[in-house]
Structures are given as structure tokens and as C-alpha cells.
Design a protein around this motif. Sequence first.
Motif, PDB file in Angstrom:
ATOM      1  N   PHE A 135     -11.214 -10.523  34.303  1.00 26.27           N
ATOM      2  CA  PHE A 135     -11.679 -11.749  34.938  1.00 26.27           C
ATOM      3  C   PHE A 135     -12.298 -12.646  33.881  1.00 26.27           C
ATOM      4  N   SER A 136     -11.971 -13.935  33.961  1.00 29.73           N
ATOM      5  CA  SER A 136     -12.472 -14.915  33.000  1.00 29.73           C
ATOM      6  C   SER A 136     -13.800 -15.476  33.470  1.00 29.73           C
ATOM      7  N   MET A 137     -14.781 -15.432  32.576  1.00 32.68           N
ATOM      8  CA  MET A 137     -16.151 -15.788  32.924  1.00 32.68           C
ATOM      9  C   MET A 137     -16.524 -17.208  32.485  1.00 32.68           C
ATOM     10  N   ASP A 138     -17.231 -17.900  33.353  1.00 36.92           N
ATOM     11  CA  ASP A 138     -17.975 -19.097  32.972  1.00 36.92           C
ATOM     12  C   ASP A 138     -19.241 -19.121  33.818  1.00 36.92           C
ATOM     13  N   SER A 139     -20.036 -20.135  33.671  1.00 33.12           N
ATOM     14  CA  SER A 139     -21.350 -20.163  34.333  1.00 33.12           C
ATOM     15  C   SER A 139     -21.252 -20.222  35.853  1.00 33.12           C
ATOM     16  N   THR A 140     -20.077 -20.575  36.379  1.00 34.38           N
ATOM     17  CA  THR A 140     -19.929 -20.709  37.832  1.00 34.38           C
ATOM     18  C   THR A 140     -19.225 -19.510  38.464  1.00 34.38           C
ATOM     19  N   PHE A 141     -18.954 -18.462  37.673  1.00 36.47           N
ATOM     20  CA  PHE A 141     -18.187 -17.334  38.206  1.00 36.47           C
ATOM     21  C   PHE A 141     -18.901 -16.679  39.385  1.00 36.47           C
ATOM     22  N   ASN A 142     -18.125 -16.409  40.438  1.00 35.73           N
ATOM     23  CA  ASN A 142     -18.660 -15.786  41.651  1.00 35.73           C
ATOM     24  C   ASN A 142     -18.229 -14.323  41.680  1.00 35.73           C
ATOM     25  N   PHE A 143     -19.174 -13.417  41.454  1.00 36.36           N
ATOM     26  CA  PHE A 143     -18.847 -11.998  41.362  1.00 36.36           C
ATOM     27  C   PHE A 143     -18.387 -11.402  42.696  1.00 36.36           C
ATOM     28  N   SER A 144     -18.600 -12.105  43.786  1.00 37.08           N
ATOM     29  CA  SER A 144     -18.168 -11.577  45.083  1.00 37.08           C
ATOM     30  C   SER A 144     -16.651 -11.444  45.160  1.00 37.08           C
ATOM     31  N   LYS A 145     -15.930 -12.199  44.333  1.00 35.71           N
ATOM     32  CA  LYS A 145     -14.465 -12.120  44.344  1.00 35.71           C
ATOM     33  C   LYS A 145     -13.956 -10.767  43.838  1.00 35.71           C
ATOM     34  N   LEU A 146     -14.836  -9.983  43.229  1.00 40.27           N
ATOM     35  CA  LEU A 146     -14.443  -8.671  42.719  1.00 40.27           C
ATOM     36  C   LEU A 146     -14.409  -7.608  43.811  1.00 40.27           C
ATOM     37  N   LYS A 147     -15.025  -7.884  44.939  1.00 44.23           N
ATOM     38  CA  LYS A 147     -15.223  -6.871  45.979  1.00 44.23           C
ATOM     39  C   LYS A 147     -13.927  -6.188  46.394  1.00 44.23           C
ATOM     40  N   GLU A 148     -12.865  -6.975  46.587  1.00 48.14           N
ATOM     41  CA  GLU A 148     -11.612  -6.386  47.058  1.00 48.14           C
ATOM     42  C   GLU A 148     -10.904  -5.556  45.986  1.00 48.14           C
ATOM     43  N   TYR A 149     -11.363  -5.654  44.740  1.00 51.67           N
ATOM     44  CA  TYR A 149     -10.752  -4.891  43.656  1.00 51.67           C
ATOM     45  C   TYR A 149     -11.457  -3.558  43.379  1.00 51.67           C
ATOM     46  N   VAL A 150     -12.620  -3.359  43.966  1.00 50.44           N
ATOM     47  CA  VAL A 150     -13.476  -2.230  43.613  1.00 50.44           C
ATOM     48  C   VAL A 150     -12.757  -0.884  43.708  1.00 50.44           C
ATOM     49  N   PHE A 151     -11.956  -0.698  44.721  1.00 46.47           N
ATOM     50  CA  PHE A 151     -11.261   0.585  44.904  1.00 46.47           C
ATOM     51  C   PHE A 151      -9.832   0.558  44.360  1.00 46.47           C
ATOM     52  N   ALA A 152      -9.460  -0.562  43.721  1.00 44.47           N
ATOM     53  CA  ALA A 152      -8.090  -0.703  43.233  1.00 44.47           C
ATOM     54  C   ALA A 152      -7.988  -0.561  41.721  1.00 44.47           C
ATOM     55  N   VAL A 153      -9.155  -0.535  41.036  1.00 44.22           N
ATOM     56  CA  VAL A 153      -9.137  -0.479  39.576  1.00 44.22           C
ATOM     57  C   VAL A 153     -10.088   0.603  39.067  1.00 44.22           C
ATOM     58  N   ASP A 154      -9.937   0.932  37.799  1.00 43.47           N
ATOM     59  CA  ASP A 154     -10.847   1.882  37.147  1.00 43.47           C
ATOM     60  C   ASP A 154     -11.941   1.160  36.376  1.00 43.47           C
ATOM     61  N   TYR A 155     -11.587  -0.023  35.866  1.00 38.52           N
ATOM     62  CA  TYR A 155     -12.535  -0.812  35.077  1.00 38.52           C
ATOM     63  C   TYR A 155     -12.273  -2.298  35.316  1.00 38.52           C
ATOM     64  N   PHE A 156     -13.316  -3.105  35.118  1.00 38.78           N
ATOM     65  CA  PHE A 156     -13.149  -4.540  34.971  1.00 38.78           C
ATOM     66  C   PHE A 156     -13.285  -4.868  33.481  1.00 38.78           C
ATOM     67  N   LEU A 157     -12.764  -6.029  33.088  1.00 38.98           N
ATOM     68  CA  LEU A 157     -13.006  -6.553  31.758  1.00 38.98           C
ATOM     69  C   LEU A 157     -13.404  -8.006  31.922  1.00 38.98           C
TER      70      LEU A 157
END
Length: 201
Positions: free
Chosen positions: A93-115
Amino acid sequence: MKYPENITEISALQPDYLGFIFWEKSKRNMTLDSIPELHETTKKVGVFVDASIQEIAAKINQYQLDIIQLHGNESFIICENVKKLGVEVIKVFSMDSTFNFSKLKEYVFAVDYFLFDTKGKLPGGNGITFDWTILENYHFNVPYFLSGGIGTTEIDGLKKLLKSPAANKCYGIDVNSRFEKKLGIKNKIKLQKFKKLLYEI
């Protein structure tokens, strides 16, 4: 990584992971028919941008990839399907000051790691850092890699970050463009220095 001699040279440093880009638009695109033998503890990471499951499966088989890093707009369903190929999955996921971490929720059980990488013109390799304080807003249990323009000049900041609550789930540091002699060729001496400085107390 792109060139055989450089792959062998950097593998001798015993990194946990070496990345190989499978995206034709990248100047670091992997074109070798096979990857030279790596140190036994080093895992091979295949980096893809919105590739088909068929293409990813073919590259896993050809190069014996251990982990797949998805650097495009892949959905959590795509991530789940890649995991079914018998590899670990890193979703970028590409980060900037406005990034909303809630968008990661649906990926939590689909991945091993975030970058977490810097939001830039390219999917990666932009050579600039993002404001790491936004990681204080990350509250999921999935471990993450920190990426984006990290070089030796970021050592002090890295050490400070790694001692903070924001780094509780920081699993690894991903480096790339700041350690290149030229595109696709990594500087062994710079990497050795970085590793030494990072682990100094």
C-alpha cells in the motif's frame, strides 16, 4: 535484483529476502531464465503489478518463488487466490499523509504481510520516504515491511521508529533504489554499511 553476478554477490550478505520484479514496464524487470542459487536462508520474492493468477503461477514454478509481493490494485480476493498457490503474500500500500488504514481491514485474512511504501509516480522505487508517524494509526495484527526511499541517512530515524509503539508490527526493512550503483545493480559495500549501522546499539 536483476543481474546474475550481482545476485550472487548480494546473496552472500545473507539477506532474509531478495526481490525480483516481474513487471515489463519496470527498468528492473527480471529477464533471466532462472535465478542463481541463493544463500539457503534467503527467500525469493516475486514482485507483480496487477498480473493474472496464471502469470503469477507460471513464475512461481519457473523461479521457485517463496513469496509474492502484489504492488498494484489487487483485491483481497486476488490475494486469497495467490495464497492458494502455496506461497506467502505481501500486499503493498502506498502511503501519504491522508492514507486511511481502515481500507486494510478486508485484506487482514488474505495476506501474510503488508508493505508500506511511499506514494509516488511509480508503483515502487521512487527513492523517497514517507512520514513514518502515520504508522501510529496502524492497529491490525498483520506484520508489515517498511519501504520507500530508505538509505543510510535514515538510520537514526529508523532506530527511533523501531523503539516506538508504531513499530510493534514492523517485521522487516525493505531497501532498493538508495543502494544502487545503477538501475538493477545493488552496491554490496553500502548494504554492508547499512546492516552494520542498523544493528549497532
